[in-house]
Design a protein around this motif. Structure first.
Motif, mmCIF file in Angstrom:
data_model
loop_
_atom_site.group_PDB
_atom_site.id
_atom_site.type_symbol
_atom_site.label_atom_id
_atom_site.label_comp_id
_atom_site.label_asym_id
_atom_site.label_seq_id
_atom_site.Cartn_x
_atom_site.Cartn_y
_atom_site.Cartn_z
ATOM 1 N N ARG A 241 0.833 -1.206 0.000
ATOM 2 C CA ARG A 241 0.000 0.000 0.000
ATOM 3 C C ARG A 241 0.863 1.249 0.000
ATOM 4 N N LYS A 242 1.905 1.259 0.840
ATOM 5 C CA LYS A 242 2.758 2.442 0.926
ATOM 6 C C LYS A 242 3.574 2.628 -0.352
ATOM 7 N N THR A 244 2.703 1.800 -3.257
ATOM 8 C CA THR A 244 1.744 2.322 -4.241
ATOM 9 C C THR A 244 1.491 3.802 -3.995
ATOM 10 N N ASP A 245 1.323 4.175 -2.721
ATOM 11 C CA ASP A 245 1.124 5.588 -2.384
ATOM 12 C C ASP A 245 2.309 6.437 -2.828
ATOM 13 N N TRP A 246 3.503 5.882 -2.711
ATOM 14 C CA TRP A 246 4.713 6.614 -3.073
ATOM 15 C C TRP A 246 4.984 6.566 -4.580
ATOM 16 N N ARG A 247 4.122 5.902 -5.302
ATOM 17 C CA ARG A 247 4.232 5.789 -6.762
ATOM 18 C C ARG A 247 5.554 5.153 -7.197
#
Length: 409
Positions: A241-242, A244-247
């Motif tokens: 998840r993180k 993904t959040d950080w791209r």
């Protein structure tokens, strides 16, 4: 917040039949809301009974370890297993027959393991080892302090009395799963998983005997299969998840391989295949049911968090390390969790992380295509991981063992 169904012990404490009736009437709506709805069709097994895993523990390890503790053989088993450090290594002579038989079964990889995916996971770890180390320690590690059942189980068990030692054992699992030979004969992840499984069984036997834990715990037996999955989601699911959040751009094959690495870990830790998600979409769906709703502050969790944030005190008296770790926690887990843990805001480090982490990732990712970049990253990240283990273990070997008692207050 996920409310546990009222246990038999809690009903008795409520005061006889009338107390039990009243407690059940209050708990019924919460119990309905927290019912297990995730389908085993989304698991690696593809099928299952669909039994709520909060009522499932470890049918093999639990009676074995209870017997070892009751008959006084646990210290001997701990001593002998200190020499078992590699997956393919023969078990030491002198182990009780029932222990030997259990470990020989428990050390076998699942039939569905995909060696190709495990090899791809090595490439993923080489390139993203730094992110994984930070996330395992400061996202997953700190998240464990706001998982109420986990925080209480750690706090009141023997591990809660020496958190540096307890963290070193958790860090060993994170280190072993990230090595290139994690599940190979010369690796150590199978050993670590099986020993952790035995340790969990010991906690299940001992912790219900602790009056301190029994006074605050909503369950009669700790570390159910549901609890294990909650902890599992605090690791790979939270990490992905993180990222993904950080791209962070992750190829689909590497993303699937990282999931597979942890699917195998779940199986080796004794989690039934019908509870292990088969895909990231299923993992996120299950996490939304079992992880996200249960996060909450507790007195025990806050005490553990304060210990974690103060680990650097031996290096700099906490002058820099504590505010940096606090700001990382706020950055990783958000303001609500940081406020639950009573982490003060730090203008310098909060701002620096918020403004600089994205550009740092962008630069690091831009260098990946260059020759030898992944290898250089890996060497640097491996040095940091080993240095962290050396600090946590104080230069001693890290032994995951069956606990022999609860924390004494």
């Amino acid at each position: 917040m996920d409310v546990e169904p009222v246990s038999r012990r809690k009903m008795l404490k409520a005061g006889g039949a009338l107390g039990a009736l009243g407690a059940l009437s209050v708990a019924a709506p919460a119990q309905a809301r927290s019912a297990w709805t995730w389908s085993p069709q989304g698991s690696v097994a593809g099928a299952g009974a669909g039994v709520d895993p909060r009522w499932v523990w470890d049918e093999e390890a639990d009676p074995l370890v209870a017997s070892l503790l009751d008959r006084g053989d646990a210290p001997l088993v701990n001593q002998l297993l200190r020499t078992w450090t590699k997956n393919g290594q023969p078990l030491p002579a002198g182990l009780p027959a029932d222990v030997r038989q259990f470990i020989e079964r428990a050390r076998v990889l699942p039939s569905w393991v995909d060696q190709g995916k495990l090899a791809t996971a090595v490439r993923f770890n080489e390139k993203r080892g730094l992110y994984l180390g930070v996330l395992y320690g400061l996202a997953s590690g700190m998240m464990s302090t706001v998982i109420p059942k986990e925080a209480r189980a750690v706090y009141y068990s023997k591990g809660g009395a020496d958190m540096k030692d307890r963290i070193s054992k958790t860090a060993k699992l994170g280190y072993d799963i990230g090595t290139a030979n994690a599940y190979q004969p010369d690796g150590s992840m199978i050993v670590t998983a099986v020993k952790t499984r035995l340790a969990h069984a010991g906690v299940r036997h001992l912790l219900p005997q602790s009056p301190d834990w029994a006074e605050v715990a909503p369950e009669d037996i700790p570390i159910s299969q549901r609890d294990l999955m909650v902890t599992w989601h605090s690791l790979p699911t939270t990490v992905m998840r993180k990222l993904t959040d950080w791209r962070v751009p992750i190829p689909a094959a590497e993303s699937a391989a990282f999931l597979h690495l942890w699917q195998v870990a779940a199986h080796m830790l004794g989690i039934k295949d019908e509870y292990i998600p088969a895909s990231w979409s299923e993992a996120n769906a299950q996490a939304a049911e079992v992880l996200d709703p249960v996060l909450a502050p507790t007195r025990e969790g806050n005490a553990l968090a304060d210990i974690l944030l103060g680990l650097g005190r031996e290096i700099d008296a906490g002058l820099l390390s504590k505010p940096i770790l606090g700001s990382f926690t706020r950055f990783m887990l958000g303001n609500q969790i940081a406020n639950w843990l009573q982490i003060p805001r730090d203008l310098l480090w909060d701002t620096l992380l918020r403004t600089s982490w994205g550009p740092f990732i962008a630069v690091r990712e831009a260098l990946l295509p260059f020759p030898l970049a992944p290898e250089c990253y890996w060497l640097f990240d491996e040095f940091l991981r080993k240095l962290a283990l050396l600090f946590l273990s104080e230069g001693q070997s890290i032994n995951i063992e069956i606990p022999l008692g609860n924390r004494e207050f």
